[in-house]
Write an enzyme that holds these catalytic residues in place. Structure first.
Site, PDB file in Angstrom:
ATOM      1  N   GLY A 137      39.269  50.045  33.886  1.00 55.08           N
ATOM      2  CA  GLY A 137      39.397  49.449  32.560  1.00 55.08           C
ATOM      3  C   GLY A 137      38.476  50.058  31.519  1.00 55.08           C
ATOM      4  N   GLY A 196      46.051  49.262  36.711  1.00 51.77           N
ATOM      5  CA  GLY A 196      45.800  48.042  35.955  1.00 51.77           C
ATOM      6  C   GLY A 196      46.509  48.093  34.607  1.00 51.77           C
ATOM      7  N   TRP A 233      48.417  43.353  37.705  1.00 54.49           N
ATOM      8  CA  TRP A 233      48.409  42.800  36.343  1.00 54.49           C
ATOM      9  C   TRP A 233      47.143  41.998  36.031  1.00 54.49           C
ATOM     10  CZ3 TRP A 233      54.133  40.662  35.786  1.00 54.49           C
ATOM     11  CH2 TRP A 233      55.001  41.745  35.620  1.00 54.49           C
ATOM     12  N   LYS A 234      46.357  41.690  37.047  1.00 52.24           N
ATOM     13  CA  LYS A 234      45.148  40.875  36.837  1.00 52.24           C
ATOM     14  C   LYS A 234      45.556  39.588  36.115  1.00 52.24           C
ATOM     15  CE  LYS A 234      42.593  45.169  36.998  1.00 52.24           C
ATOM     16  NZ  LYS A 234      41.482  45.999  36.566  1.00 52.24           N
TER      17      LYS A 234
HETATM   18  P1  13P Z   1      42.780  50.050  35.143  1.00 52.24           P
HETATM   19  O1  13P Z   1      43.960  50.904  35.505  1.00 52.24           O
HETATM   20  O2  13P Z   1      43.056  49.140  33.988  1.00 52.24           O
HETATM   21  O3  13P Z   1      41.530  50.869  34.978  1.00 52.24           O
HETATM   22  O4  13P Z   1      42.517  49.075  36.388  1.00 52.24           O
HETATM   23  C1  13P Z   1      42.464  49.602  37.654  1.00 52.24           C
HETATM   24  C2  13P Z   1      42.431  48.483  38.621  1.00 52.24           C
HETATM   25  O5  13P Z   1      41.442  47.759  38.729  1.00 52.24           O
HETATM   26  C3  13P Z   1      43.631  48.235  39.433  1.00 52.24           C
HETATM   27  O6  13P Z   1      43.368  47.340  40.459  1.00 52.24           O
END
Ligand code: 13P
Length: 257
Positions: free
Chosen positions: A168, A229, A7-8
């Site tokens: 992202g 992500g 989830w960051k």
């Molecule tokens: P995204 O799926 O948003 O590109 O992010 C990937 C990620 O960094 C998962 O750790």
């Protein structure tokens, strides 16, 4: 197959709890699919690991043990909060928060010493890929991050390949690009350890993985799931990825009959 959500720095605490509730209302993970979610660290203890419909992950850990380390949290503290998996070496920490190769290796050791599983991230930049040094870059990260580990420790290692240019950005590695890097990682693990160890280590792909491209990515023979992500933030979207992993498991079983 392992479908892991990162989830960051997203979601309020209430939103995190709502996600867990909503996800628990959806069908359970198919046979052969593990699910993990790594919420922001302040929520970990209160997520209630015992009653979650997924493994609880942490996005980070201290490279040191307990003591005078203001703001740091140790692997043992995470274990005490019910965390089972710890993401280490994510490019957002390598590039933005000083996690160089030596610190990443220390973190790997701390996680394993605490009896937790490490999700070791590696991946090249766009410049690396354009300069055709992407294989070297990733294999060097593996060398400095995990080559020192004894074979017995490898049962608690997951490797996540996340090309930085795909994180992202909406740009995804093609299934072909993901497969060739995963095959190179599997080959490296076979040389460093042996074929049995290499086969048992889940190799996740990360970088704009979403329901629209998951079937194709998960169908690659050396892709054993995803580190997700953006598409892990909404319960039904994340669940669609879990179902895609279930289809991949089914297809692999059929192919092996
Ligand atoms: P995204 O799926 O948003 O590109 O992010 C990937 C990620 O960094 C998962 O750790």
């Amino acid at each position: 197959m392992l479908v892991a959500g990162n989830w960051k720095s997203n979601k309020s605490f209430n939103e995190a709890r709502e996600f867990a509730h909503a996800f628990s209302q959806l069908p359970g993970a198919p046979e052969g699919v593990e699910v993990m979610v790594a919420p922001p660290a302040p929520y970990l203890a209160a997520m209630g690991a015992d009653s979650l419909p997924f493994r609880l992950g942490s996005q980070n850990v201290s490279a040191t043990g307990p003591g005078a380390q203001t703001g740091e949290f140790t692997a043992e503290m995470l274990a005490g909060c019910g965390v089972q998996d710890v993401i280490v070496g994510h490019s957002e920490r390598r590039d933005g928060h000083g996690d160089d190769d030596a610190r990443v290796a220390d973190k790997v050791n701390r996680v394993l010493d605490a009896g937790l599983r490490v999700v070791f991230c590696c991946g090249e930049s766009l410049l690396d890929r354009q300069g055709d040094v992407h294989f070297d870059k990733v294999l060097r990260q593996l060398e400095s991050g995990i080559l020192h580990l004894p074979a017995e420790a490898m049962v608690n290692v997951v490797v996540a390949y996340e090309p930085i240019w795909a994180i992202g950005t909406g740009l995804t590695a093609t299934a072909e690009q993901a497969q060739e890097m995963h095959a190179a990682i599997r080959g490296w693990l076979t040389e460093a350890y042996d074929a049995e160890v290499a086969r048992a280590i889940p190799l996740l792909y990360g970088g704009s993985c979403k329901p629209a491209n998951a079937d194709e990515l998960f169908a690659c023979p050396d892709v054993d799931g995803g580190l997700i992500g953006g598409a892990s933030l909404e319960p039904s979207t994340f669940h669609a990825l879990v179902e895609a992993a279930g289809r991949a498991v089914g297809n692999r079983e059929e192919a092996n009959v």
